[in-house]
Design an enzyme around this catalytic site. Sequence first.
Site, PDB file in Angstrom:
ATOM      1  N   GLU A   8     -48.645   5.193  -4.326  1.00  0.00           N
ATOM      2  CA  GLU A   8     -48.519   4.350  -5.483  1.00  0.00           C
ATOM      3  C   GLU A   8     -47.208   3.496  -5.438  1.00  0.00           C
ATOM      4  O   GLU A   8     -47.200   2.707  -6.168  1.00  0.00           O
ATOM      5  CB  GLU A   8     -48.528   5.084  -6.657  1.00  0.00           C
ATOM      6  CG  GLU A   8     -47.444   5.934  -7.159  1.00  0.00           C
ATOM      7  CD  GLU A   8     -47.656   7.290  -6.472  1.00  0.00           C
ATOM      8  OE1 GLU A   8     -47.354   7.423  -5.596  1.00  0.00           O
ATOM      9  OE2 GLU A   8     -48.031   8.342  -7.334  1.00  0.00           O
ATOM     10  N   ASP A  84     -48.587  10.558  -6.383  1.00  0.00           N
ATOM     11  CA  ASP A  84     -47.584  11.934  -7.228  1.00  0.00           C
ATOM     12  C   ASP A  84     -48.300  12.994  -7.332  1.00  0.00           C
ATOM     13  O   ASP A  84     -49.822  13.048  -7.815  1.00  0.00           O
ATOM     14  CB  ASP A  84     -46.751  11.485  -8.163  1.00  0.00           C
ATOM     15  CG  ASP A  84     -45.740  10.229  -7.647  1.00  0.00           C
ATOM     16  OD1 ASP A  84     -45.284  10.214  -6.592  1.00  0.00           O
ATOM     17  OD2 ASP A  84     -45.244   9.571  -8.561  1.00  0.00           O
ATOM     18  N   ASP A  86     -48.865  15.186  -9.926  1.00  0.00           N
ATOM     19  CA  ASP A  86     -49.254  15.481 -11.232  1.00  0.00           C
ATOM     20  C   ASP A  86     -50.489  14.639 -11.793  1.00  0.00           C
ATOM     21  O   ASP A  86     -51.287  14.228 -10.917  1.00  0.00           O
ATOM     22  CB  ASP A  86     -48.006  15.015 -12.241  1.00  0.00           C
ATOM     23  CG  ASP A  86     -47.562  13.728 -12.361  1.00  0.00           C
ATOM     24  OD1 ASP A  86     -48.632  12.747 -11.561  1.00  0.00           O
ATOM     25  OD2 ASP A  86     -46.639  13.195 -12.802  1.00  0.00           O
ATOM     26  N   GLU A  88     -50.961  12.272 -13.677  1.00  0.00           N
ATOM     27  CA  GLU A  88     -51.323  10.953 -13.677  1.00  0.00           C
ATOM     28  C   GLU A  88     -51.560  10.388 -12.086  1.00  0.00           C
ATOM     29  O   GLU A  88     -52.164   9.593 -11.719  1.00  0.00           O
ATOM     30  CB  GLU A  88     -49.836  10.362 -13.938  1.00  0.00           C
ATOM     31  CG  GLU A  88     -49.795   8.688 -14.296  1.00  0.00           C
ATOM     32  CD  GLU A  88     -48.586   8.139 -14.949  1.00  0.00           C
ATOM     33  OE1 GLU A  88     -47.722   9.050 -15.305  1.00  0.00           O
ATOM     34  OE2 GLU A  88     -48.511   6.893 -15.064  1.00  0.00           O
ATOM     35  N   TYR A 297     -40.169  15.842  -6.926  1.00  0.00           N
ATOM     36  CA  TYR A 297     -40.693  14.958  -7.847  1.00  0.00           C
ATOM     37  C   TYR A 297     -39.770  15.422  -9.385  1.00  0.00           C
ATOM     38  O   TYR A 297     -39.832  16.467  -9.819  1.00  0.00           O
ATOM     39  CB  TYR A 297     -42.112  15.327  -7.976  1.00  0.00           C
ATOM     40  CG  TYR A 297     -42.874  14.636  -8.740  1.00  0.00           C
ATOM     41  CD1 TYR A 297     -42.720  13.012  -8.775  1.00  0.00           C
ATOM     42  CD2 TYR A 297     -43.820  14.920  -9.951  1.00  0.00           C
ATOM     43  CE1 TYR A 297     -43.527  12.373  -9.679  1.00  0.00           C
ATOM     44  CE2 TYR A 297     -44.436  13.997 -10.592  1.00  0.00           C
ATOM     45  CZ  TYR A 297     -44.311  12.856 -10.166  1.00  0.00           C
ATOM     46  OH  TYR A 297     -45.129  12.116 -10.955  1.00  0.00           O
ATOM     47  N   ARG A 299     -40.771  14.431 -12.435  1.00  0.00           N
ATOM     48  CA  ARG A 299     -41.732  14.674 -13.588  1.00  0.00           C
ATOM     49  C   ARG A 299     -42.369  16.243 -13.499  1.00  0.00           C
ATOM     50  O   ARG A 299     -43.248  16.372 -13.125  1.00  0.00           O
ATOM     51  CB  ARG A 299     -43.090  13.787 -13.693  1.00  0.00           C
ATOM     52  CG  ARG A 299     -42.298  12.314 -14.237  1.00  0.00           C
ATOM     53  CD  ARG A 299     -43.531  11.555 -14.882  1.00  0.00           C
ATOM     54  NE  ARG A 299     -42.799  10.158 -14.716  1.00  0.00           N
ATOM     55  CZ  ARG A 299     -43.359   9.437 -14.018  1.00  0.00           C
ATOM     56  NH1 ARG A 299     -44.224   9.825 -12.942  1.00  0.00           N
ATOM     57  NH2 ARG A 299     -42.893   8.056 -13.852  1.00  0.00           N
ATOM     58  N   HIS A 342     -45.715  23.317 -10.686  1.00  0.00           N
ATOM     59  CA  HIS A 342     -44.958  22.659  -9.926  1.00  0.00           C
ATOM     60  C   HIS A 342     -43.493  23.290  -9.617  1.00  0.00           C
ATOM     61  O   HIS A 342     -43.308  24.667  -9.655  1.00  0.00           O
ATOM     62  CB  HIS A 342     -44.673  21.186 -10.735  1.00  0.00           C
ATOM     63  CG  HIS A 342     -45.986  20.506 -10.671  1.00  0.00           C
ATOM     64  ND1 HIS A 342     -46.113  19.484 -11.853  1.00  0.00           N
ATOM     65  CD2 HIS A 342     -46.625  20.205  -9.866  1.00  0.00           C
ATOM     66  CE1 HIS A 342     -47.138  18.975 -11.535  1.00  0.00           C
ATOM     67  NE2 HIS A 342     -47.667  19.155 -10.192  1.00  0.00           N
TER      68      HIS A 342
END
Length: 657
Positions: A8, A84, A86, A88, A297, A299, A342
Amino acid sequence: MSNLIIVESPAKSQTISKYLGKEYVVASSKGHIRDLKKQGFGRFGVDIENNFKPMYRVLRDKAAVIRELKEAVKKADKVYLATDPDREGEAISWHLYEVLELANRNYERIVFNEITKPALLKALENGRDIDIDLVHSQESRRILDRIIGFSLSSLLQKKIGSKSAGRVQSVALKLIVDREKEIRAFVPEEYWEIYIDFVKNAEKLRAKLTQRGDEKIELKTKADTDEVLSTLTAAYRVREISRKERKKAAKPPFITSTLQQEASTRFHYNAKRTMMIAQKLYEGIELENERIGLITYMRTDSIRLSDQFIMEAKDWIISNLGKEYFAGYYKTNKGKNVQDAHEAIRPTSLRYTPEAVKKFLSADEYKIYSLIYYRAVCALMSAALVEDEKVLIENNGYIFEITGEKVLFAGYLRLFAPYETSSGKALPPFENGEVLENVTPVPEQKFTSPPQRYTESKLIKKMEELGIGRPSTYAITVDTLKQRYYVRMENRSFVPTDQGILTAEKLEQFFSDIINVKYTAEMETVLDEIAIGKKTWYEELRLFYDKFMPLVEFASANMEKIYPVYLDEYCPSCGSQLVIRIGRYGQFVACSAFPKCHYVKKEEKTTNIKCPNCGIGYLVEKVSRKGRWRGKKFYACNRYPECKTTFSTLPGTEEEK
Ligand SMILES: [Zn+2]
Ligand SMILES: [Zn+2]
């Protein structure tokens, strides 16, 4: 064989493309490609009767990107969706899957927590289908936010002139407003302390009166204090020395919220800035001969460290510091709402010490990277062993206390001391029975202080404790409150504006069943459960919708319309009455006939002089529009009509009106 990898972000695609051979093409969607339409009932962009089926549109500026991606897909034998790791990211992959029509093509979704070659190669071997539960969770969040956001914003705009409201945002605002009300209601109480100052081993020391005999002492007035002072003699004698050992463990490695808090406390970075820096470190930094993602990552709400990192850290700690510094484990204090499986935010490899990569980083990046690096290593280091010292000094039955702290074994502090707010100092040696010389008693008048306003760091901490935020939402929530003119910053703390307070009060009055900590936290839990397939997304949306919409209807019918505020002043261009409206940058005066008439009164000149009456507003220059003063300049508080202070000349310069 030709493979297409879609991510992205351009920076991420640049990093990844360096790891792979010619048989891989890496492309970027440059962020989200679709969003809900603004259509259907309430412009919610969902078909409510059809199980909340979302209606999507391609973002206007993404048409070209999608055309290019479609071309690339045609040429590829296999497509990897590598957004990514997660919800989103999963949702972006799903949108790509839909728009690029990958259903009948050879495709796989791959995830990795760090942008490094080994992580990428491993991910390529472990492709899977899109996890539709994660996608549904993300969609549900988007739909909830859309329904609440659009309903409340249009209602509040009409009734009280507020720009927006939102699920998480409005609960955060309520926290800030409630705190402000506590502060305003607070009545400070007087109390007194007596200290004794003396010098020992050339060191200035101060002890504090704590007891009379065995009883705790509290001094309320000057009279109480004078009475004690009058009974003190010149003889101060050390009565008791006690020592106690204590272990002080390192904190767990960073998650999103703790990183934001630390960066705010330590460097005064706001959450948005911290996340931008972290994202850059994650997506890839150009080093001497390579480009690599330096951190995992950013988040995440997991404090887990991978076994591989623990092994690397073990070697690093033992060879650099010694065996006794390696603890090998750390306490996990997992909360209830932990998203997915995560990892904590950590360096991708300890080989890249902050010092070694400093010249490739900006000053901001270096600071954040160092903090992340050392916090992750220290999480695996031994606790420090600290000795607390307490010395009691007696004078005529009154006991004064002084404390110190001695580090017996540094443990993780050997590495982390520069990053930790310094703790107590060690005391010089005292002896039992020793008489102190040249002691000066110092009485001090004090007042109890109100609770403190939230700083950004404290607000994020609070949101996390209450379970009303997620790694992806803290920064944006805090930022929105500022954008909407609901809060302003004073000494890096949130102060609600009058509009912020009004908004919070109206939401409380009409939407207390939805805009509250408990409901918001439960909703976050529901979203977590949707993400693991334990709840059905549209059923949950239905439950919410049936609870929420009647409140909107009731509020539409019953909330008093107090906006815009009509002035006793008329439009010079059409003669209609002027009104106070609230815009992006605060209040302004405009014609009530808008949109027929576009008259806006020119911005008033603001002075830097605080209103002497309310102490909150500032004086602004105005021109009288009526009566005997017509055309004359005067100064008024910008909080009009709440504060009606006016002056014909600036206070302090000439005689006041
Ligand atoms: Zn007009
Ligand atoms: Zn005022």
